[in-house]
Design an enzyme around this catalytic site. Structure first.
Site, short mmCIF file in Angstrom:
data_model
loop_
_atom_site.label_atom_id
_atom_site.label_comp_id
_atom_site.label_asym_id
_atom_site.label_seq_id
_atom_site.Cartn_x
_atom_site.Cartn_y
_atom_site.Cartn_z
N HIS B 168 18.84 34.98 -0.34
CA HIS B 168 19.79 36.03 -0.71
C HIS B 168 20.77 35.41 -1.69
O HIS B 168 21.43 34.43 -1.38
CB HIS B 168 20.52 36.55 0.52
CG HIS B 168 21.49 37.63 0.19
ND1 HIS B 168 21.19 38.96 0.32
CD2 HIS B 168 22.76 37.58 -0.30
CE1 HIS B 168 22.22 39.69 -0.07
NE2 HIS B 168 23.19 38.87 -0.45
N CYS B 169 20.82 35.93 -2.88
CA CYS B 169 21.65 35.33 -3.91
C CYS B 169 22.93 36.15 -4.10
O CYS B 169 22.87 37.28 -4.58
CB CYS B 169 20.88 35.27 -5.23
SG CYS B 169 21.77 34.39 -6.53
#
Lengths: 166, 412
Positions: B168-169
């Site tokens: 998850h960026c």
């Protein structure tokens, strides 16, 4: 009354004694599915033995033994598997599409349909055709796996307690 | 029969999707909830490039070549396109199992486990699959009620299972998964190029201008250069490093998630069964493979529409339905005995809650069945928001979600 798309599919639904079946005129096969008398559902799971490609198990579920021949079922699933394999095939054509799309910063997909989407349409057509010709007369209904997140092939088994009111 | 005005609110499927995503543009855009860092990313990129175009480009275009700003613009547009594409697209979210599917899986699990003695913990829900002669364990996701496909993982921030979950960026404000990994990689790659490009030409610009007018004057004339150099310097280390890391992952056909967990490393562990053992083939598959469609169908119309009657003048019909309002916990029985009906025209009777079929054959000629016996119904109001079934025409009713209530129904 709107003309009903595939009502011939349900020409064979027999009289159901106990459950309520107010089956209303619905606007599509989809709606009717949800409102018809359902005995049970079988879920054909994904087959991951070849990796993460989309492939379904051809194992014949025991609930369908009385309804359909094993051969027919396996043929359907195998054809589906072949179609998905065609969609996900890594070859010259898909690489070319990928590279071309990358060069246009993927804006080309605003006007062009991807290869996968084209095959998905083919699959939807195939499933509808199978439903009309093979499964509906047997009181079954296939659901397109894309509606279930490509996780399962849902087969709805309709009640078949006939009292001859066909 | 009065006409009850019903205003249909069109509900699209994205409005009812579980998970902690935010949707924009009527379902076309899908992002995580926390978008603050994404705005920061946007600001840094746009701001730095704006400074570059304002301060360096006029000088360099004249002094060296006009191609320099042109290429910078192209690169900038590509970076923005890739960033937006990564941030706004569905990373490959797997929809949760519908109740029937969840029950089916539960039954299979119970059948597989056999009987468990009281007090004993049930065994962990794991399925073993053989892929490429390696045994891979598929874990069960209790939130989504599915056995996760191989390489899928549940993102706790977005509360979704994502296929081929990478990470998850927060910088792009979205998960990176199967569908947007290549855009993410191209974003980091092009951003590295852009950063190097701007950094290089900043230095060149300062060098050239210093030769003309002295170093301190240069800094006074183009103060933006200092900011740009600072931003680029710090960005370089992180973004170029990240690009290098992802290039390494792609060549081995691994995900960040697998790398962190050490799924395929170590001697006792299994080898990566998804790798083609060929760097070029791995790269081609990840970057130039088929573009997977989203299975979420965000913009599809919900099959159940919530009718909200804008005007319902008090009529005998409404009085009939409202005389026995359904309280939240009771579903009155709807008992029907009669032929299987595909279409039934109903008329309300004024007898408080009773509905009598009118006995007319439906003029839909494909309907084979008709109501041959008058039947008395006890009218059940399903627990809809308005409590009123949708009325299609004066004597034409449509019932929603009827099968849901079949468990409440009994025979007389």
């Amino acid at each position: 009354c709107r003309p009903f798309k595939s009502i011939s599919v349900f020409g064979c639904i027999k009289f159901i004694k106990y459950e309520v079946l107010a089956l209303w005129q619905t606007h599509s096969l989809q709606d009717l599915r949800q409102q018809a008398a359902i005995a049970s559902k079988v879920f054909v799971q994904r087959d991951y033995t070849s990796g993460t490609i989309c492939k379904f198990q051809t194992k014949f579920p025991s609930e369908l033994e009385t309804r359909i021949e094993k051969q027919q079922f396996e043929e359907t699933v195998q054809t589906l598997n072949n179609l998905y394999a065609e969609a996900e095939k890594l070859g010259g054509k898909s690489y070319l599409e990928g590279c071309l799309a990358c060069l246009t910063a993927y804006t080309i997909f605003l006007c062009m349909e991807t290869h996968y989407e084209k095959v998905l349409k083919k699959i939807a057509k195939y499933i509808q055709e199978q439903n009309e010709k093979v499964y509906a007369p047997l009181g079954l209904l296939l659901t397109d796996p894309i509606e279930r997140g490509l996780r399962v092939v849902e087969i709805t088994i309709f009640e078949d307690r006939s009292i001859g009111s066909r | 029969m009065s006409a009850v005005m019903i205003s249909r609110k069109v509900t699209r499927k994205w409005e009812k999707l579980p998970g902690k995503n935010t949707f924009c543009c009527d379902g076309r855009v899908m992002m995580a909830r926390q978008k603050g860092v994404f705005y920061l990313t946007l600001f840094l990129i746009v701001g730095t490039c704006a400074l570059f175009f304002a301060f360096e480009c006029p000088y360099l275009a004249v002094r060296l070549s006009a191609a320099i700003p042109v290429f910078a613009i192209v690169l900038f547009l590509f970076v923005m396109a890739m960033l937006l594409r990564t941030s706004f697209s569905d990373p490959g979210v797997l929809p949760r199992a519908l109740p029937e599917e969840a029950n089916f899986i539960e039954m299979e699990i119970e059948a597989a486990n056999g009987s468990i003695q009281a007090g004993q913990r049930p065994p962990p829900r794991i399925r073993n699959v053989q892929i490429n002669n390696q045994i891979v364990k598929l874990k069960y996701c209790y939130t989504c009620k599915i056995f996760r496909p191989p390489r899928a993982s549940h993102c706790s921030i977005c509360d979704n299972c994502v296929d081929r979950f990478d990470h998850h960026c927060p910088w792009v404000g979205n998960c990176v998964g199967k569908r947007n990994y290549r855009y993410f990689y191209l974003f980091t790659l092009s951003l590295s190029l852009l950063t190097i490009y701007i950094f290089t030409f900043d230095i060149v610009h300062v060098a050239l201008r210093s030769m003309d007018s002295g170093f301190l004057n240069t800094l006074k004339e183009t103060p933006g250069t200092v900011i740009e150099v600072l931003v680029c310097f710090f960005t370089l280390w992180s973004v170029v490093g990240l690009t290098g890391f992802h290039t390494y992952l792609i060549s081995l056909n691994q995900t960040t998630n697998e790398d962190i967990k050490g799924s395929w490393s170590g001697k006792n562990r299994i080898q990566n069964p998804y790798s083609h053992k060929n760097i070029i083939k791995n790269c081609c598959e990840v970057l130039c493979g088929p573009t997977y469609p989203s299975v979420l169908d965000r913009r599809g119309l919900m099959s159940v529409e919530a009718p909200s009657s804008t005007s319902s003048p008090p009529t005998p019909d409404n009085a009939a339905t409202k005389s026995n309002p359904a309280t939240p916990n009771t579903v009155r029985k709807n008992l029907y005995k009669g032929p299987c009906i595909l279409h039934l025209r109903m008329t309300f009777s004024a007898e408080g809650g009773k509905v009598m079929p009118c006995g007319n054959k439906c003029d839909n000629d494909i309907n084979r069945f008709k109501c041959t016996q008058p039947t008395t119904w006890v009218f059940t109001t399903p627990e809809q928001p308005s409590g009123i079934p949708e009325q299609l025409s004066s004597n034409h009713l449509k019932y929603h979600n009827f099968q849901q209530y079949s468990t409440h129904l009994t025979t007389t």
